[in-house]
Design an enzyme around this catalytic site. Structure first.
Site, PDB file in Angstrom:
ATOM      1  N   CYS A 165       0.807  -1.220   0.000  1.00  0.00           N
ATOM      2  CA  CYS A 165       0.000   0.000   0.000  1.00  0.00           C
ATOM      3  C   CYS A 165       0.840   1.270   0.000  1.00  0.00           C
ATOM      4  O   CYS A 165       0.294   2.372  -0.117  1.00  0.00           O
ATOM      5  CB  CYS A 165      -0.940  -0.017   1.189  1.00  0.00           C
ATOM      6  SG  CYS A 165      -1.931  -1.528   1.237  1.00  0.00           S
ATOM      7  N   HIS A 305      -2.452   7.472   6.973  1.00  0.00           N
ATOM      8  CA  HIS A 305      -2.725   6.178   6.336  1.00  0.00           C
ATOM      9  C   HIS A 305      -4.133   5.737   6.751  1.00  0.00           C
ATOM     10  O   HIS A 305      -4.912   5.295   5.908  1.00  0.00           O
ATOM     11  CB  HIS A 305      -1.675   5.165   6.762  1.00  0.00           C
ATOM     12  CG  HIS A 305      -1.791   3.843   6.083  1.00  0.00           C
ATOM     13  ND1 HIS A 305      -1.753   3.693   4.718  1.00  0.00           N
ATOM     14  CD2 HIS A 305      -1.957   2.593   6.587  1.00  0.00           C
ATOM     15  CE1 HIS A 305      -1.883   2.421   4.398  1.00  0.00           C
ATOM     16  NE2 HIS A 305      -2.011   1.729   5.518  1.00  0.00           N
ATOM     17  N   GLU A 316      -0.494   4.746  14.388  1.00  0.00           N
ATOM     18  CA  GLU A 316      -0.129   5.933  13.611  1.00  0.00           C
ATOM     19  C   GLU A 316      -0.324   7.211  14.417  1.00  0.00           C
ATOM     20  O   GLU A 316       0.521   8.114  14.387  1.00  0.00           O
ATOM     21  CB  GLU A 316      -0.942   5.994  12.320  1.00  0.00           C
ATOM     22  CG  GLU A 316      -0.552   7.160  11.427  1.00  0.00           C
ATOM     23  CD  GLU A 316      -1.242   7.163  10.085  1.00  0.00           C
ATOM     24  OE1 GLU A 316      -0.860   7.978   9.226  1.00  0.00           O
ATOM     25  OE2 GLU A 316      -2.176   6.358   9.892  1.00  0.00           O
ATOM     26  N   LYS A 337      -9.565   7.790   3.480  1.00  0.00           N
ATOM     27  CA  LYS A 337     -10.011   6.409   3.257  1.00  0.00           C
ATOM     28  C   LYS A 337     -11.401   6.171   3.823  1.00  0.00           C
ATOM     29  O   LYS A 337     -12.064   5.199   3.459  1.00  0.00           O
ATOM     30  CB  LYS A 337      -9.020   5.423   3.875  1.00  0.00           C
ATOM     31  CG  LYS A 337      -7.705   5.287   3.125  1.00  0.00           C
ATOM     32  CD  LYS A 337      -6.847   4.181   3.718  1.00  0.00           C
ATOM     33  CE  LYS A 337      -5.531   4.034   2.983  1.00  0.00           C
ATOM     34  NZ  LYS A 337      -4.585   5.137   3.274  1.00  0.00           N
ATOM     35  N   HIS A 342      -9.770   1.792   0.839  1.00  0.00           N
ATOM     36  CA  HIS A 342      -8.314   1.655   0.728  1.00  0.00           C
ATOM     37  C   HIS A 342      -7.955   1.211  -0.687  1.00  0.00           C
ATOM     38  O   HIS A 342      -8.261   0.094  -1.097  1.00  0.00           O
ATOM     39  CB  HIS A 342      -7.823   0.635   1.746  1.00  0.00           C
ATOM     40  CG  HIS A 342      -6.338   0.618   1.913  1.00  0.00           C
ATOM     41  ND1 HIS A 342      -5.490   1.377   1.148  1.00  0.00           N
ATOM     42  CD2 HIS A 342      -5.541  -0.085   2.777  1.00  0.00           C
ATOM     43  CE1 HIS A 342      -4.248   1.152   1.522  1.00  0.00           C
ATOM     44  NE2 HIS A 342      -4.264   0.265   2.515  1.00  0.00           N
ATOM     45  N   PHE A 403       1.793  -3.718   3.870  1.00  0.00           N
ATOM     46  CA  PHE A 403       2.145  -5.033   4.398  1.00  0.00           C
ATOM     47  C   PHE A 403       3.618  -5.309   4.090  1.00  0.00           C
ATOM     48  O   PHE A 403       4.102  -5.036   2.992  1.00  0.00           O
ATOM     49  CB  PHE A 403       1.288  -6.124   3.750  1.00  0.00           C
ATOM     50  CG  PHE A 403      -0.149  -6.147   4.223  1.00  0.00           C
ATOM     51  CD1 PHE A 403      -0.562  -5.439   5.327  1.00  0.00           C
ATOM     52  CD2 PHE A 403      -1.087  -6.900   3.537  1.00  0.00           C
ATOM     53  CE1 PHE A 403      -1.883  -5.475   5.767  1.00  0.00           C
ATOM     54  CE2 PHE A 403      -2.410  -6.951   3.961  1.00  0.00           C
ATOM     55  CZ  PHE A 403      -2.809  -6.238   5.070  1.00  0.00           C
TER      56      PHE A 403
END
Length: 417
Positions: A165, A305, A316, A337, A342, A403
């Site tokens: 991502c 994010h 975060e 998002k 996403h 990831f």
């Protein structure tokens, strides 16, 4: 050596809440949810039956039928968004040095639907390998920038970055450095993804990554809310034309913003889970600030994010509080998002466009669907909840994590001579 200045001269977007930049921005400011029941396939037996698909996107408006069949959806999206960005930039392809114009693109997965369909067709056959001759060219992740360069005759650097991502943000940082160092005049950068497929939904469901809020899809993506239960899968593309400042100035280009820095780091912790203390995220934001020559107190807004996962959102925000200290309470923090879902490998570019436009318009889009406060989140942080907020934004940050522990962070500044 003195680094070149890099500016943004064109934008293109294809998202679940708008099929061009103007529609996308209007959707963001209005707090529009792009989430709805899946239409691409029968999702009855899937744990999650919704996603953020594109709406009213007709591929035949952009390609003839023969050409469209040669392209996976992720490549179609890349071409459409980059065409918009190039047109927006006003570049005259007949006057530029095409050897100094490149395409650096991000994709976390690539042609997943093509791979799924070809392998399924083979498995359901008699064992004879009757594969489509375009199987491989449609599937490979690097085909998106390849097709963009072929379409416009661009002969500079051309490749795809793959960091889950964080892919599009990685691509933009690479593009920034190519131009800074004087190797290119213009780079078309961004990312695209088209993973709303049986394989995509089934795979993410199997790892318990997706929300299963089937009774209310439009509220399923709820970053920072105490009842969040996973991210919502989205699709689309974002494209940004990055250009060396003197080159842009010489051709009289309009300039959206200056791209002042990028940072990279790794969590080195777990394949899919973030470090609970956000150590890698702390590092990437510090790296980005240092790279840009910006003090923490200069940052006005952060597009996080913020995927709407139980662990990731808290980690975060902890990292933001560590890096920015007391100033964190003065920053408009948001997660777009909540509206787009996403977009995986495209997220960094689509969210950077939102960040850039927040400077242009003096508006920070909201984090929608927030109803319940999470006791693990500092209540003094301004998470721009449920409604857009007007604000003079001079410096804006955008975070993307993938990831594998990949972290990328970019910084943009309101342009001045």
């Amino acid at each position: 050596m003195e680094l070149k200045r890099v500016v943004v001269t064109g934008l293109g977007a294809l998202t679940p809440i708008g099929n061009n930049v103007e529609e996308y921005w209007d959707g963001l400011v209005a707090g529009k949810s792009g989430c709805a029941p899946i239409t691409y396939f029968d999702s009855e037996k899937f744990k999650t039956k919704f996603a953020c698909e594109l709406k009213n996107f007709d591929v035949l408006e952009f390609f003839d039928r023969k050409e469209a069949r040669k392209l996976d959806r992720f490549a179609q999206y890349a071409i459409v968004a980059s065409d918009e960005a190039i047109k927006d930039s006003g570049i005259d392809m007949n006057t530029i040095d095409k050897y100094r114009v490149g395409v650096i693109w991000g994709a976390g997965i690539g042609g997943l639907e093509t791979f799924q369909d070809e392998v399924t067709n083979f498995a359901n056959g008699d064992g004879t390998p009757r594969f489509n001759p375009f199987f491989i060219p449609k599937m490979i992740a690097d085909i998106a920038p390849g097709n963009i360069s072929i379409r416009h005759g661009l002969m500079g650097p051309n490749y795809t970055t793959v960091s889950a991502c964080a892919s599009a943000a990685n691509a933009m940082i690479d593009a920034l450095n190519y131009i800074r160092l004087g190797y290119s005049d213009i780079i078309i950068s961004g990312g695209s993804e088209a993973a709303v497929t049986k394989a995509g939904m089934g795979g993410f469901n199997a790892m318990h990554a997706l929300s299963t809020r089937n009774e209310s899809p439009e509220t399923a993506s709820r970053p920072f809310d105490a009842t969040r239960d996973g991210f919502v899968l989205g699709e689309g593309a974002g494209a940004i034309v990055l250009e060396e400042y003197e080159h842009a100035k010489a051709r009289g280009a309009k300039i959206y913003a200056e791209f002042i820095g990028g940072g990279l780091s790794s969590d080195a912790y777990h394949m899919t889970a973030p470090h609970p203390e956000g150590t890698g995220v702390v590092a990437v934001m510090k790296n980005c600030l240092q790279n840009a020559g910006i003090k923490p107190e200069d940052v006005d807004a952060i597009n996080t994010h913020g995927t709407s996962t139980p662990l990731g959102d808290v980690a975060e925000l902890k990292a933001i509080s560590i890096v920015f200290g007391e100033h964190a309470k003065n920053i408009n923090i948001n997660s777009t998002k909540s509206m787009t879902g996403h977009l995986l490998g495209a997220a960094g570019a689509v969210e950077a466009i939102s960040a850039i436009l927040s400077m242009k318009h003096g508006i920070v889009p909201p984090t929608i669907n927030h109803e319940h406060r999470d006791e693990n989140i500092d209540p003094e942080l301004n998470l721009t909840l449920n409604k857009a907020q007007e604000r003079d934004v001079n410096v804006v940050m955008s975070n993307t994590f993938g990831f594998g522990g990949h972290n990328a962070c970019v910084l943009f500044k309101k342009f001045t001579e």
